[in-house]
Structure formats: structure tokens, C-alpha cells
Motif scaffolding. Structure first.
Motif, PDB file in Angstrom:
ATOM      1  N   LYS A 187      -3.703 -11.319  -4.937  1.00 37.34           N
ATOM      2  CA  LYS A 187      -3.319 -10.916  -3.585  1.00 37.34           C
ATOM      3  C   LYS A 187      -3.954  -9.580  -3.183  1.00 37.34           C
ATOM      4  O   LYS A 187      -4.280  -9.357  -2.014  1.00 37.34           O
ATOM      5  N   TYR A 188      -4.124  -8.689  -4.169  1.00 41.01           N
ATOM      6  CA  TYR A 188      -4.560  -7.335  -3.832  1.00 41.01           C
ATOM      7  C   TYR A 188      -5.952  -6.972  -4.359  1.00 41.01           C
ATOM      8  O   TYR A 188      -6.420  -5.860  -4.121  1.00 41.01           O
ATOM      9  N   ALA A 189      -6.612  -7.885  -5.058  1.00 39.32           N
ATOM     10  CA  ALA A 189      -7.914  -7.569  -5.641  1.00 39.32           C
ATOM     11  C   ALA A 189      -8.904  -7.072  -4.584  1.00 39.32           C
ATOM     12  O   ALA A 189      -9.055  -7.680  -3.524  1.00 39.32           O
ATOM     13  N   GLY A 190      -9.558  -5.962  -4.893  1.00 36.34           N
ATOM     14  CA  GLY A 190     -10.575  -5.411  -4.007  1.00 36.34           C
ATOM     15  C   GLY A 190     -10.036  -4.562  -2.874  1.00 36.34           C
ATOM     16  O   GLY A 190     -10.816  -3.920  -2.163  1.00 36.34           O
ATOM     17  N   LYS A 191      -8.707  -4.535  -2.685  1.00 38.63           N
ATOM     18  CA  LYS A 191      -8.126  -3.765  -1.586  1.00 38.63           C
ATOM     19  C   LYS A 191      -7.795  -2.351  -2.066  1.00 38.63           C
ATOM     20  O   LYS A 191      -6.671  -2.041  -2.459  1.00 38.63           O
ATOM     21  N   LYS A 192      -8.809  -1.487  -2.047  1.00 42.46           N
ATOM     22  CA  LYS A 192      -8.654  -0.138  -2.577  1.00 42.46           C
ATOM     23  C   LYS A 192      -7.591   0.665  -1.839  1.00 42.46           C
ATOM     24  O   LYS A 192      -6.989   1.575  -2.401  1.00 42.46           O
ATOM     25  N   ASP A 193      -7.366   0.321  -0.567  1.00 40.43           N
ATOM     26  CA  ASP A 193      -6.369   1.059   0.205  1.00 40.43           C
ATOM     27  C   ASP A 193      -4.941   0.753  -0.246  1.00 40.43           C
ATOM     28  O   ASP A 193      -3.988   1.408   0.180  1.00 40.43           O
ATOM     29  N   MET A 194      -4.767  -0.242  -1.140  1.00 42.42           N
ATOM     30  CA  MET A 194      -3.439  -0.619  -1.604  1.00 42.42           C
ATOM     31  C   MET A 194      -3.022   0.134  -2.869  1.00 42.42           C
ATOM     32  O   MET A 194      -1.867   0.032  -3.307  1.00 42.42           O
ATOM     33  N   VAL A 195      -3.949   0.899  -3.461  1.00 43.44           N
ATOM     34  CA  VAL A 195      -3.631   1.586  -4.712  1.00 43.44           C
ATOM     35  C   VAL A 195      -2.441   2.538  -4.538  1.00 43.44           C
ATOM     36  O   VAL A 195      -1.511   2.552  -5.343  1.00 43.44           O
ATOM     37  N   ALA A 196      -2.463   3.324  -3.468  1.00 45.48           N
ATOM     38  CA  ALA A 196      -1.377   4.292  -3.240  1.00 45.48           C
ATOM     39  C   ALA A 196      -0.043   3.581  -3.014  1.00 45.48           C
ATOM     40  O   ALA A 196       0.996   3.993  -3.549  1.00 45.48           O
ATOM     41  N   GLU A 197      -0.066   2.504  -2.218  1.00 43.08           N
ATOM     42  CA  GLU A 197       1.182   1.788  -1.937  1.00 43.08           C
ATOM     43  C   GLU A 197       1.728   1.103  -3.185  1.00 43.08           C
ATOM     44  O   GLU A 197       2.932   1.131  -3.447  1.00 43.08           O
ATOM     45  N   LEU A 198       0.854   0.500  -3.971  1.00 41.61           N
ATOM     46  CA  LEU A 198       1.296  -0.141  -5.207  1.00 41.61           C
ATOM     47  C   LEU A 198       1.841   0.884  -6.190  1.00 41.61           C
ATOM     48  O   LEU A 198       2.817   0.622  -6.908  1.00 41.61           O
ATOM     49  N   THR A 199       1.235   2.059  -6.225  1.00 41.57           N
ATOM     50  CA  THR A 199       1.727   3.130  -7.093  1.00 41.57           C
ATOM     51  C   THR A 199       3.158   3.494  -6.722  1.00 41.57           C
ATOM     52  O   THR A 199       4.026   3.637  -7.584  1.00 41.57           O
ATOM     53  N   THR A 200       3.410   3.610  -5.421  1.00 44.33           N
ATOM     54  CA  THR A 200       4.762   3.947  -4.945  1.00 44.33           C
ATOM     55  C   THR A 200       5.754   2.840  -5.281  1.00 44.33           C
ATOM     56  O   THR A 200       6.888   3.102  -5.702  1.00 44.33           O
ATOM     57  N   ARG A 201       5.340   1.582  -5.122  1.00 40.45           N
ATOM     58  CA  ARG A 201       6.234   0.459  -5.426  1.00 40.45           C
ATOM     59  C   ARG A 201       6.596   0.427  -6.902  1.00 40.45           C
ATOM     60  O   ARG A 201       7.738   0.139  -7.269  1.00 40.45           O
ATOM     61  N   ILE A 202       5.626   0.713  -7.755  1.00 46.02           N
ATOM     62  CA  ILE A 202       5.886   0.708  -9.193  1.00 46.02           C
ATOM     63  C   ILE A 202       6.919   1.783  -9.544  1.00 46.02           C
ATOM     64  O   ILE A 202       7.832   1.553 -10.331  1.00 46.02           O
ATOM     65  N   ILE A 203       6.779   2.953  -8.962  1.00 45.57           N
ATOM     66  CA  ILE A 203       7.684   4.066  -9.278  1.00 45.57           C
ATOM     67  C   ILE A 203       9.063   3.864  -8.656  1.00 45.57           C
ATOM     68  O   ILE A 203      10.090   4.019  -9.329  1.00 45.57           O
ATOM     69  N   LYS A 204       9.107   3.494  -7.373  1.00 44.90           N
ATOM     70  CA  LYS A 204      10.379   3.431  -6.648  1.00 44.90           C
ATOM     71  C   LYS A 204      11.012   2.049  -6.626  1.00 44.90           C
ATOM     72  O   LYS A 204      12.166   1.893  -6.226  1.00 44.90           O
ATOM     73  N   GLY A 205      10.268   1.012  -7.037  1.00 41.57           N
ATOM     74  CA  GLY A 205      10.810  -0.335  -6.976  1.00 41.57           C
ATOM     75  C   GLY A 205      10.696  -0.902  -5.567  1.00 41.57           C
ATOM     76  O   GLY A 205      10.221  -0.244  -4.642  1.00 41.57           O
ATOM     77  N   GLY A 206      11.149  -2.125  -5.406  1.00 40.68           N
ATOM     78  CA  GLY A 206      11.081  -2.752  -4.091  1.00 40.68           C
ATOM     79  C   GLY A 206      11.540  -4.193  -4.159  1.00 40.68           C
ATOM     80  O   GLY A 206      11.868  -4.719  -5.223  1.00 40.68           O
ATOM     81  N   SER A 207      11.603  -4.843  -3.011  1.00 41.48           N
ATOM     82  CA  SER A 207      12.036  -6.243  -2.966  1.00 41.48           C
ATOM     83  C   SER A 207      11.467  -6.920  -1.731  1.00 41.48           C
ATOM     84  O   SER A 207      10.986  -6.263  -0.804  1.00 41.48           O
ATOM     85  N   GLY A 208      11.514  -8.261  -1.760  1.00 40.71           N
ATOM     86  CA  GLY A 208      11.124  -9.039  -0.590  1.00 40.71           C
ATOM     87  C   GLY A 208       9.698  -9.512  -0.569  1.00 40.71           C
ATOM     88  O   GLY A 208       9.348 -10.415   0.188  1.00 40.71           O
ATOM     89  N   VAL A 209       8.826  -8.922  -1.390  1.00 37.72           N
ATOM     90  CA  VAL A 209       7.420  -9.294  -1.369  1.00 37.72           C
ATOM     91  C   VAL A 209       7.162 -10.533  -2.215  1.00 37.72           C
ATOM     92  O   VAL A 209       6.400 -11.420  -1.835  1.00 37.72           O
ATOM     93  N   TRP A 210       7.847 -10.619  -3.373  1.00 38.31           N
ATOM     94  CA  TRP A 210       7.597 -11.717  -4.306  1.00 38.31           C
ATOM     95  C   TRP A 210       8.836 -12.548  -4.587  1.00 38.31           C
ATOM     96  O   TRP A 210       8.914 -13.224  -5.606  1.00 38.31           O
ATOM     97  N   GLY A 211       9.826 -12.481  -3.730  1.00 37.26           N
ATOM     98  CA  GLY A 211      11.036 -13.272  -3.965  1.00 37.26           C
ATOM     99  C   GLY A 211      12.294 -12.449  -3.774  1.00 37.26           C
ATOM    100  O   GLY A 211      12.252 -11.290  -3.343  1.00 37.26           O
ATOM    101  N   SER A 212      13.428 -13.055  -4.113  1.00 35.29           N
ATOM    102  CA  SER A 212      14.721 -12.428  -3.833  1.00 35.29           C
ATOM    103  C   SER A 212      15.147 -11.407  -4.883  1.00 35.29           C
ATOM    104  O   SER A 212      16.020 -10.589  -4.628  1.00 35.29           O
TER     105      SER A 212
END
Length: 377
Positions: free
Chosen positions: A326-351
């Protein structure tokens, strides 16, 4: 400059380790010209040659966190169902589901169970009489103190011991509300906890009259359940355990030793073969020079692979190959993915939400970059 004798040097080293002990009526620390540990009251230091000292009140308090069935040990505190709801969503839902009904990681804690008026009146959950039916934790619970003690001592799964007592009150209130034991506007406190215990649906479901309960006020005064005598004669041959898991199925679900928490008394069985262990050792060695291998080693170290596979098959969460797709090659997503890993999240890949992770920003960014680069292994 002056020279210290070997004896004085040894005493000085011991003083550093012990924080200043008394030996022969004088402190080793003072004998070596070092101060006594400032947090240890002078009255707690022993005047003999034995090692150790009396624990301070604060040290005892830090360890003395058990809660007894009569609620001795439960400190003053409070927590509302509303507060418990927010805490649950942030710290517990990722493993237990939003309504303690998930069976994805652990068995349901509450599930569809709703305490009936009859259950609360009798203190026995009627459906437990049918041994063919499964039962949730709340249905079987007979002492509320057990729930308090376990949540405060061992939860959440990835950060045990981090909850305050008010947090624990709130989470217990939330679970009881889900089970229809207390209303949605309820605030659980030290003053009303016994009243809630008296409403627990299965409070009378435990057998008390046995030797496991030594006190006469609870059980039979400690009278043993059996009357066997010690025997060291004509002993039967020791049983020989040939296998815990059939060899063909030994590693079907990965190495169990890697899937348990790294703290506490329980450890998973080593289910990897010698060849697999050797391969893992080589991968670890390669991680020093191969950036992709380094990330994989990091994922294993942080227990990420307990929820995410390295491929595209889903465990609790999506596999890393699927995420990379889904995110391969999207360099602008590195910062957002970093934040998701640290802070957690929901809704993107299921319930099922991902909880916040205890990881440095640098490590999280390295994982995010690896995903964007295609999750190569």
C-alpha cells in the motif's frame, strides 16, 4: 596523594555497592571516606557484620500491591465507567476488543454475557451449570479483588504496572458495566467496592471449605483436603515424557519462546529446530551489515511479529508485505507511519486498533522507511 591498603580498597568497593554498611561498629563508607546512601535512614543501618538492611517503608509500599478478597490492600481511589471507557479504548481494546468481546488475541472477558437479576440475587451464574458451554472471565469471577489485583499488577500486556489505582478502579467499573452489573453512570470507589462484590453474579460460585483457605473466617481453618502421608518407599518409576508437541507440528505457529512476554514467570517452549536456531543466529549476525536484516531483527526484538507477519498473511494485524504494497515508494508517508507506530491507531486495517508502542523515534522511523522501501527481507 596517599596510598590505600588492599583492605581499605576492598572496603571502599563494598561501600559503593551496598550504599554504606556498618561493619564492626563503624561504617565501611566512612572508613573509606565515602558518604552513606542519603535515602537510607541511619536507624535502618545494622551495627553488625551482616549484609543487608531493613527495608524502608517506601520500598515495602512499592512491592505491597496485592488486594485480598476482603479488600485489605486496596487503597483509596475511584474510577467512573466513562473514564474506564476511554482508558479501555486506549490501552486494552487492541487485544480484548472495544467491548471486551474479541476472541482474536485472548478469549472474551465479557462477550455477550449480561448478568441477569437472578444471577445477581443468587450469586451463581445459572448457565455455568451447563459444563458444555464456554464461560467468559466475568461469568466465572467470584472475587472482585482478583480482577483489581490482576489488572493493576499485569496489565496492559505491553506495559504491566503502568496503571494507577484510579485507572484500575475505572477499568474494573467499565467491565462490570459491560456485564450489566453496574449502570453506565456508576463511579466505583473504595467505599462502595464491597457493595459491588455483593452483586457479583458468581460471588457464590467458589468453594471455600477446603485447605487452600487457612482462615476459619473463610474456609475450614486449613484442614487438608487429603490425608496422605509422606512415603519414600516402593516408589513407582518416574514417568518419561517423550513429547509435548508432535514433532511434525512443533513449529507450525512459529517459535513459542519468542511469542511470550519477556517478563514474568511464564516462558514459551523452544519449538525451533537446531537448523532454524542456526539460521536465526546467522540472520542476527547479518543484521550488523544488512539494513533490511537489522529492521527484521528490530521487529522481533520489539515483539512486532506477535501481531504482524513478515509476509502478506494477517495475524492480529496485516502482514508487512501487505502494508508495503500500500505504501511502497511513497516517501511522504515515512513521517506519518513513524507517528502511527509510536502512537498507535485504528480504522486503516480493520476494527482492531494498534496500541501505542514503547519504541524510540529513530527505530520507528527505520521501520517506516523499510516499509516504504518495500519491506525487503
Amino acid at each position: 596523594m596517599f596510598a590505600m591498603s588492599n583492605s581499605r580498597i576492598r572496603k571502599a568497593a563494598l561501600a559503593v555497592i551496598l550504599g554504606g554498611m556498618f561493619v564492626g561498629g563503624a561504617t565501611v563508607a566512612s572508613a573509606a571516606g565515602m558518604p552513606v546512601h542519603p535515602q537510607v535512614p541511619a536507624k535502618d543501618l545494622k551495627l553488625d557484620a551482616t549484609l543487608g538492611r531493613t527495608a524502608t517503608p517506601d520500598e515495602i509500599k512499592a512491592w505491597n500491591i496485592d488486594v485480598r478478597p476482603d479488600f485489605a490492600g486496596l487503597p483509596v481511589g475511584q474510577g467512573s465507567v466513562a473514564t474506564g471507557t476511554k482508558l479501555w479504548e486506549a490501552k486494552c481494546a487492541s487485544c480484548h476488543g472495544d467491548f471486551a468481546d474479541s476472541n482474536a488475541v485472548f478469549p472474551p472477558l465479557v462477550g455477550a454475557y449480561q448478568a441477569t437479576k437472578q444471577d445477581i440475587k443468587t450469586g451463581r451464574v445459572a448457565k455455568l451449570a451447563n459444563t458444555n458451554d464456554g464461560a467468559t472471565t466475568i461469568e466465572k469471577l467470584s472475587t472482585l479483588s482478583t480482577l483489581f489485583d490482576y489488572i493493576h499488577r499485569a496489565m496492559p500486556w505491553n506495559e504491566p504496572g503502568s496503571l494507577t489505582w484510579d485507572d484500575t478502579y475505572a477499568l474494573v467499573a467499565y467491565l462490570l458495566n459491560l456485564a450489566n452489573v453496574v449502570p453506565g453512570n456508576f463511579v466505583l470507589t473504595r467505599d462502595n467496592v464491597q457493595q459491588v462484590q455483593d452483586m457479583l453474579p458468581n460471588r457464590n460460585g467458589m468453594i471455600w471449605n477446603h485447605g487452600m483457605w487457612p482462615g476459619k473466617e473463610i474456609g475450614n481453618g486449613g484442614i487438608p483436603d487429603t490425608h496422605n502421608t509422606d512415603c519414600m518407599k516402593n516408589c513407582a518409576p518416574a514417568p518419561k515424557i517423550t513429547s509435548f508437541i508432535p514433532e511434525f507440528a512443533l513449529n507450525n505457529n512459529g517459535n513459542l519462546a519468542d511469542q511470550y512476554r519477556t517478563w514474568g514467570p511464564i516462558r514459551g517452549m523452544m519449538t525451533e529446530s537446531a537448523a532454524e536456531q542456526e539460521k536465526k543466529a546467522k540472520e542476527k549476525a547479518a543484521a550488523d551489515s544488512n539494513p533490511d536484516a537489522k529492521v527484521v531483527a528490530l521487529l522481533k526484538d520489539k515483539s512486532c511479529l506477535a501481531c504482524h507477519s513478515l509476509g502478506d498473511n494477517k495475524l492480529v494485524g496485516p502482514g508487512y508485505k501487505e502494508v508495503a504494497g500500500k505504501y511502497a515508494g511513497k516517501k511522504d508517508m515515512v513521517a506519518e507511519l513513524t507517528t502511527r507506530i509510536i502512537k498507535g491507531g485504528s480504522g486503516v486495517w480493520g476494527s482492531i486498533p494498534m496500541p501505542p508502542q514503547t519504541i524510540s523515534e529513530g527505530d520507528a522511523k527505520m521501520i517506516a522507511q523499510w516499509i516504504v522501501d518495500g519491506a525487503k527481507q
